[in-house]
Each structure stands twice: as structure tokens, then as C-alpha cells.
Motif scaffolding. Structure first.
Motif, PDB file in Angstrom:
ATOM      1  N   SER A   1       0.849  -1.189   0.000  1.00 56.15           N
ATOM      2  CA  SER A   1       0.000   0.000   0.000  1.00 56.15           C
ATOM      3  C   SER A   1       0.885   1.239   0.000  1.00 56.15           C
ATOM      4  O   SER A   1       2.021   1.198   0.496  1.00 56.15           O
TER       5      SER A   1
ATOM      6  N   THR B   1      -0.553  -1.586   4.482  1.00 57.12           N
ATOM      7  CA  THR B   1       0.448  -2.604   4.143  1.00 57.12           C
ATOM      8  C   THR B   1       0.567  -3.640   5.245  1.00 57.12           C
ATOM      9  O   THR B   1       0.619  -4.853   4.987  1.00 57.12           O
TER      10      THR B   1
ATOM     11  N   ASN C   1       6.076   1.104   2.350  1.00 56.67           N
ATOM     12  CA  ASN C   1       5.457   1.982   1.346  1.00 56.67           C
ATOM     13  C   ASN C   1       6.566   2.628   0.536  1.00 56.67           C
ATOM     14  O   ASN C   1       7.759   2.383   0.782  1.00 56.67           O
TER      15      ASN C   1
ATOM     16  N   HIS D   1       4.238   2.611  -4.185  1.00 60.21           N
ATOM     17  CA  HIS D   1       3.860   1.290  -3.664  1.00 60.21           C
ATOM     18  C   HIS D   1       4.708   0.133  -4.174  1.00 60.21           C
ATOM     19  O   HIS D   1       4.501  -1.012  -3.747  1.00 60.21           O
TER      20      HIS D   1
ATOM     21  N   TYR E   1      -5.960   2.088  -0.905  1.00 58.48           N
ATOM     22  CA  TYR E   1      -6.085   2.371   0.524  1.00 58.48           C
ATOM     23  C   TYR E   1      -6.901   3.643   0.637  1.00 58.48           C
ATOM     24  O   TYR E   1      -7.506   4.095  -0.354  1.00 58.48           O
TER      25      TYR E   1
END
Length: 819
Positions: free
Chosen positions: A79, A85, A278, A303, A380
Motif C-alpha cells: 500500500s 500494508t 510503502n 507502492h 487504501y
């Protein structure tokens, strides 16, 4: 629960303080012969933040060695922010399905009933432990020990200076062991590695297969690290030197970890997964490995992250790159298959097992597991979930935001949008997303309760603004500035049992021992809180402020007064603190002295030199104590640095420098509008000549108008010029020269954004430099001072000081934080 005030924390406790530890996860069978599993997650580091990925100056030899020994998933996706994540990694499910879609806003929790990696592995006979950053909930039933970890050493929120860890420190700070508060010694990254290795050593001694989860706080802000790691990057990375120093410290610890695994006989039979959570952050301007975008964004730079998998004794394919698209959701089913552990019944993973790919069945373009051309969604939410805020990954194709199309095989940097030329690909990927979105169901938009109240598992519950529904207020700056206030937002809670509850409302964390209506720290906004109204389960209760949280725990009456002259005239008031705009500082202080009050006045003490002279005269005439708030003379690191200068450590000092660099934007062109109804603009202007109100003035931009403010020199310069004057032991200069202007923007700002000033004392010189719209600092510091002596240089910062010889060799570091 809804509060009608800007609150920091609410504590709910049962009338009977019953405490019970959560039950340990059930173990169904021993895991003899299964590999150990170690997952290391680095925070806020992007694809390019490692030497093995071509970084031009960051040295990570130990991580590079792990990279060389591993199967590398080079098209691995997480994410664009950390909580989603972590939820995806631990559940094998998309963030939007498992519930943990955001880092804040009441959306950072995995849904109850969703099985997690530690729960599944514990059921397969593994001992489970985690050491570091959790960020999936601070209260029951979301704590690590509630979600399957038998042992956990962790910090709340997203870590240091997050809302629940407002005043915590990365060195000698606070942590939790299970549910119990504890303290740790040393630097937090070293501590987490030490704890993990000690725990794994114990598992080895007891012959227990283990799952060790090591999610690090580094290299998330605040970028604080012992100076010996930071100093090598100060000249090249400036503001990011702390970030790179944190990664250098991580690398050193990875080396320690690898030696431990070898020495303990664990290396060959331990699956090591190394990844980040991330895309890039502070390192992006220096090297982003050719990727576009950064943390929070849906381009690959947000990402696409490193993922290395090593298992020397597990029969994996030879070390090398595997380019098939993969994602964090793949790791749980992959690790279960590699470990020979059963999948939980009734659970459907969004990820796919990579076991075959890792063992060498298929290559990077012809995976017989069907992975090379797979399609999946990266999504997200910063707050409310929104359709098409996503990226769709399909082979080398990327559909960003539902409209932009890129082929990253030919265009790694995503510079050429092919949507107009590849309509069929766009249609195919949009159709995939539509099916995915339609399959989410109503649960995707529903809140997961932030806590369970009334449970014996946690009799006392602490809630913070980080968990307000759809309000982004999760860090210390947000709290100081009262983001979301005064109303705040609702908390979603589940009350387990009816009863009588005590609810305490605080503006600031209880450990600060501040009155309810106090301000705190630089930029801290005081709120005149008089009462609170809470709506809980359809019932509304109200209470007046009783001063709880005041120093010593004694009730303090809080009075809201619009006219400061009434405070000054009050015979019950013995001292006043003045934190008004600059133009009120000296007049208010002079009136207070005349009324017999002692005074604390924020910097600058006056709007112009003559006012300062009048204030000194008033203090002497009325025999009052007046403290000028330059805010650094009592800081331990500053005191020791000044002592080193005045004690002759760098020889006689004739020149000192102070500076401030920032990235302030434009204030625009304001419009003449009526003043807000809650502002007495005439009183606010006070002694200044009247000037019409405009909409870009209050609350902060008045600093940049000569009518009320003093510009950056009076805003930040006062702090640092005070230090160099103190260090040089000088009083009034013989001559002052200055030049500058508003160069970076054409707007209403009157004060300079670029300025130099020299203060000539005859035999000593001070130089002040301000670049408030150009953030590259000096000596690797955004704001600091330096003293230049006959034998060397001392650089004094908020994080301690450094001493260099005449050849720029680092001689000494004092890493004692100043505040």
C-alpha cells in the motif's frame, strides 16, 4: 461516542478495576521440522533507498549482502501508506477487505474474525513474537497480543510523536510489553533488534519453531538517530541526513542480525523476508530508482518496494531477480506453503502463493503459477474510501486513477500516458476494477470499533484523536495545532457490558501534567475549554472543566477572558504569560509590570527596538521579573555546547553564524471580508493602527505583515541569534547591516523570504541567513548555529552539537537532545 470539544484523550474505566491477560493463541500441534520465519519491515524507505538499488551515496553493505543472497521480487507492491500494508501482510487480504484501510480516521483496524499470520502460525505450532511498530490498533481487541502474538514489545500509534505517543522519545523511551507499559534503554532500532535476537535465542534453546515479526520504526519521522550515523550524510543530504542515518543504523543492525542467525545455528533453516512498507519519503529527491511518485501516491514510486526472500536450507531457486508482479498479500499464503502449515478453513486470501515461483518453477516472464500476467488492485484511503483512487497492476501495465495508463516495462518512470492509444487495455483494467469494487460488499465502508469498553481484557481504555472517524489528526503537530477542533469527531466503540463508567477528557496527554486549557510547545494552540458534552449510546452527558490535569493534580479554575486588561487588573493574578501576536508583546508586558505582575513574554519581546527599551525600563521601575521566551537557554544540549565554546574548546571565536531554511508557500492575495464572529478584531489589533481585516491574515500569516509581525527574523531568528550572542558573550553591536526581500512569490507578504543580516561587534561578527522558501540547509541542518574558532568549528543544533577541527574532521559528538 461523540465529543463536542477538541480532545486529546478519553479514558474509560470500569468501576471495578479488574485486569485479565488475553488468552494465548491455541496451539494444535507441534511444528517439528518446519522452518523458522523472520519478517523484517523497514518503515518509510522506498525502492531506491539502498545501495543494492543504485543509491549514489547511501551505504548499506549488510542489506546489499542480504540482497545478493536472496530471491528478489523486483515488481513487489504494498500500500502507499503503512497501516494498510501491515494489515495486508498479516492477513493475506486486500486492505479494503480486511478493514485496515488508513493510518488514522478510525480506519486502521483489522476486522474482528479475520485470521492473522501469527494466529495461523500459532495454530500450526509456532511461537509468535513481534518487536517494533504495530500500527493496527492500540486497544483491545486490536493489540498485538489480541491478534495472535504470544510475545510483543511494541509502541502505540505509528510510533514516536504520533497521537498516542505524543511525548515519547526514540532514545530511552516508553514501550509496551504485551499490555503493560515499560521503558527501554538506548536507541529504539537497536533495542528492537536486541529484543528480537534475545527472543529468538530463547526459542532456539527451547527448540521452538518461531515466527518473528520485526517491523521497525526507522526511517519514519522524526528523523532522530545517534550522531555517528547521521554525520556522514550531513554534507550531502542536509535535511535528510537524519533519514539516511537511520537507514545506516538499520543496515548495521541487519549485519548484527545475520551474524546472530549464523552463530546461533539458525541461518540455514530460517526464512528471512526483508521489505519496506510503502514508497519513498525523504530519500526521493536524491534517488528513487527511476520510479515516479512517493509515499501516499499511486504511481509505482508510492507502492513498489523491495522484497528479498532468503532460505539457505529450503531449496529455493538461486539468488536473483524475479520480475513477476507480486504483492504483500502473497506473503501469508506463501509462508504457509513453504512451512508446510495448513491454511485455515473457510479463509480466502486475496494474495497468491509464491512458493512455486521461489522454488524455481517458472521464470520472471513465464511463471507456471500464472503470476506473470496477473491483475490486482492497489488501494487504501487517507480517510473516506473513494472509488477509482487506486492503481490496477496487470503485468507491466499500470492503470492509475482509472484514467492514466502506463507500460512500466518500456516506461519505468511512468512519463507517457498511453490511455488514448491503448483503449482496449484501459477497458480491460477498468472492468477488472469494477468487478473487484462490486465484490467488496457493504463491510468495506463500515467502521471497525476502535476499542471494546467494559472488557476484563482491558479495564482502562485510552482513546486519542488518531481514531476519530474520518478526521486526519494523528501526530504531534496536528494535536498542537488543534486540527479537527474544537468539535473533533466520533469514536466508534463497542460496549461489552452495561455499567457505570468514569470518563476523563484531556486536551493534552496526562504525562505532560498540563491544565485543560493550556498551550504546549512551539505552535501549541491553547483552547479555552469550559465544558464537554459526550453522546454515548443515545445518552448525552455534560460536565464542566474542573482543572484536571493541572500541575500537582489540583483543580484549577479556567476563566475565558476577552480583554487582557482585565487579567492584568485582577488582584488575584500574580504573573502573566504573553503569547499574543508580536505587536502586543511589549505593550501588554509593560502594562503588566505597571500593575505589579511578573511577566513571561514570548519572543520577540517587542515589535521594534524602542519598545524593547521601554519594557526594560518598566521592569526596572516596578521591580518585576520579566522572562523573555527564547526557549533554549535551559536545554541541556545547548548549555553544554555553549560551555564548550566559551570554555575554549575550538579556540578564540570571532565569527558565528545562525540560519533558518524552510519551505513556506505563498500566502496568496487576501480578500477584504468581515472578521469572524468569534474574533474581536479591534481588540486583536490593539495598539496597532486600524487596518481592514482580510481572509489570509489570521491565525498565522500576520507574522509576514510589518503592521503586526516581525518576519522570519523575529519569528525564528530570535531563537538562534540569542544562542550566538550567548556563545560569543556579546551585548550590543556597533553596526548592523541587512538586505533581502520577498523574492519567491508575488503575494501579500511584506517581510522578506530571503534575508541576510550582519551584526558587527568590532572584534566579532555574527551572520544571520534566512531562506524561508528554499529548504536546503547549512551544515546539514535546516535551523542551527555554528561557531568558528581558531582551532575548529562547533555546530549547535536541537539534537546536540558536533565539533570539527580546521580540516573538517569530526572530533566529538554530543548527541544529547536539547529538548
Amino acid at each position: 461516542m461523540r465529543t463536542l470539544l477538541r480532545l486529546f484523550v478519553v479514558t474509560c474505566s470500569l468501576a471495578t478495576c479488574v485486569r485479565a491477560a488475553p488468552a494465548a493463541p491455541a496451539v494444535t500441534s507441534p511444528a517439528a521440522g518446519r522452518p523458522n520465519i523472520l519478517v523484517v519491515v523497514v518503515d518509510d524507505a522506498g525502492y531506491g533507498d539502498f545501495g543494492c538499488h543504485g543509491h549514489p551515496f547511501l551505504q548499506t553493505p549488510n542489506i546489499d549482502r542480504l540482497h545478493a543472497q536472496s530471491v528478489r521480487l523486483t515488481d513487489f507492491h504494498v500500500s502507499p501508506m503503512c497501516t494498510p500494508t501491515r494489515g495486508q501482510l498479516l492477513t493475506g487480504m486486500d486492505a479494503v477487505r480486511n478493514g485496515a484501510t488508513s493510518v488514522t480516521g478510525g480506519r486502521s483496524f483489522v476486522r474482528p474474525g479475520v485470521r492473522t499470520m501469527p494466529e495461523v502460525l500459532a495454530a500450526a505450532g509456532y511461537r509468535t513474537g513481534m518487536f517494533g511498530k504495530w500500527h493496527l490498533g492500540d486497544n483491545y481487541p486490536h493489540r498485538p497480543t489480541d491478534r495472535g502474538f504470544r510475545d510483543a514489545v511494541w509502541v502505540k500509534g505509528w510510533g514516536f510523536t504520533s497521537a498516542p505517543e505524543f511525548a515519547n522519545a526514540l532514545t530511552d523511551g516508553r514501550c509496551y510489553r504485551g499490555a503493560d507499559e515499560a521503558r527501554f534503554k538506548g536507541y529504539v532500532t537497536d533495542f528492537c533488534f536486541d529484543e528480537a535476537m534475545s527472543w529468538m535465542r530463547e526459542r532456539r534453546a527451547k527448540q521452538e519453531p518461531f515466527f518473528c515479526y520485526l517491523p521497525l520504526h526507522a526511517a519514519h519521522t522524526p528523523h532522530q538517530v545517534p550522531e555517528r550515523y547521521r554525520a556522514p550524510y550531513a554534507g550531502r543530504a542536509n535535511r535528510a541526513a537524519g533519514f539516511f542515518g537511520m537507514l545506516a543504523n538499520v543496515d548495521e543492525n541487519v549485519g548484527r542480525l545475520d551474524r546472530f542467525l549464523a552463530d546461533a545455528g539458525l541461518r540455514d533453516d530460517t526464512i528471512v523476508v526483508f521489505m519496506t512498507d510503502n514508497g519513498g519519503t525523504a530519500g526521493v529527491p536524491f534517488h528513487n530508482a527511476g520510479l515516479r511518485g512517493r509515499k501516499t501516491e499511486y504511481y509505482d514510486g508510492g507502492h513498489r518496494v523491495p522484497c528479498f526472500v532468503r532460505w539457505p536450507g529450503g531449496g529455493l531457486r538461486p539468488p536473483g531477480d524475479v520480475a513477476a508482479p507480486t504483492q504483500a498479500q502473497d506473503l501469508l499464503p506463501t509462508l504457509l506453503d513453504l512451512a508446510g502449515a495448513p491454511r485455515p478453513p473457510g479463509v480466502t486470501f486475496d494474495g497468491a502463493s509464491l512458493a512455486g515461483l521461489l522454488r524455481g518453477r517458472g521464470d520472471d516472464r513465464r511463471a507456471d503459477d500464472g503470476l506473470a500476467d496477473r491483475t490486482f488492485v492497489v488501494q487504501y484511503s487517507r480517510a473516506t474510501l473513494a472509488k477509482w483512487e487506486c492503481a490496477v497492476v496487470s503485468g507491466s501495465w499500470r492503470l492509475v486513477g482509472g484514467t492514466e495508463l502506463y507500460d512500466v516495462a518500456a516506461d519505468r518512470g511512468q512519463q507517457t500516458d498511453l490511455a488514448g492509444r491503448q483503449a482496449d487495455v484501459v477497458a480491460r483494467l477498468r472492468a477488472h476494477y469494477e468487478r473487484w469494487w462490486d465484490g467488496l460488499g457493504p463491510a468495506a465502508s463500515q467502521f471497525v470499533p476502535a476499542a471494546v469498553v467494559g472488557s476484563a481484557a482491558q479495564p482502562r481504555v485510552a482513546l486519542t484523536s488518531a481514531d476519530w472517524q474520518d478526521v486526519y489528526c494523528d501526530n504531534a503537530r496536528h494535536i498542537r495545532e488543534a486540527v479537527g477542533g474544537p468539535r473533533g469527531g466520533p469514536w466508534n466503540l463497542h460496549v461489552e457490558q452495561a455499567g457505570e463508567y468514569e470518563v476523563a477528557v484531556r486536551r493534552w496527554p496526562p504525562e505532560l501534567v498540563l491544565p485543560l486549557a493550556a498551550g504546549q510547545g512551539p505552535g501549541g494552540r491553547a483552547l479555552p475549554i469550559a465544558s464537554a458534552t459526550l453522546t454515548i449510546g443515545g445518552q448525552t452527558v455534560s460536565a464542566k472543566a474542573d482543572g484536571a490535569g493541572a500541575a500537582g493534580g489540583k483543580p484549577v479554575a479556567i476563566h475565558r477572558v476577552k480583554d487582557l486588561r482585565k487579567v492584568i487588573e485582577d488582584p488575584e493574578v500574580h504573573a502573566v504569560a504573553i503569547a499574543t501576536p508580536d505587536h502586543w508583546h511589549a505593550p501588554a508586558a509593560i502594562m503588566a509590570c505597571a500593575a505589579g505582575k511578573h511577566v513571561y513574554v514570548e519572543k520577540p519581546c517587542s515589535h521594534n527596538p524602542r519598545e524593547g527599551e521601554l519594557l526594560v525600563e518598566a521592569a526596572r521601575k516596578h521591580d518585576r521579573v520579566v522572562q523573555h521566551g527564547t526557549q533554549r537557554r535551559s536545554w541541556p544540549g545547548v548549555v553544554k555546547g555553549i560551555q564548550a565554546v566559551r570554555g575554549g574548546e575550538i579556540g578564540a571565536v570571532r565569527f558565528a553564524r545562525a540560519w533558518y531554511a524552510a519551505d513556506r508557500g505563498t500566502i496568496g492575495r487576501g480578500k477584504a471580508v468581515p472578521a469572524p464572529s468569534n474574533l474581536d478584531y479591534a481588540m486583536w489589533q490593539g495598539p496597532a493602527p486600524e487596518r481592514p481585516y482580510q481572509d489570509n491574515l489570521i491565525h498565522y500569516n500576520w507574522h509576514w505583515f510589518w503592521h503586526w509581525g516581525t518576519g522570519e527574523l523575529g519569528n525564528n531568528g530570535v531563537h538562534f541569534l540569542d544562542l550566538v550572542r550567548w556563545g560569543l558573550n556579546v551585548d550590543y553591536p556597533k553596526r548592523v547591516t541587512s538586505s533581502g526581500g520577498r523574492y519567491c512569490f508575488s503575494d501579500d507578504q511584506e517581510t522578506p523570504d530571503t534575508q541576510t543580516a550582519t551584526f558587527d561587534f568590532g572584534d566579532k561578527l555574527i551572520l544571520w541567513e534566512c531562506r524561508s522558501c528554499q529548504p536546503r540547509g547549512i551544515e546539514g541542518e535546516k535551523a542551527a548555529v555554528s561557531f568558528h574558532g581558531e582551532r575548529g568549528t562547533l555546530v549547535l543544533t536541537d539534537a546536540g552539537f558536533r565539533v570539527y577541527d580546521r580540516d573538517d574532521k569530526l572530533l566529538r559528538v554530543n548527541a544529547e537532545r536539547s529538548a
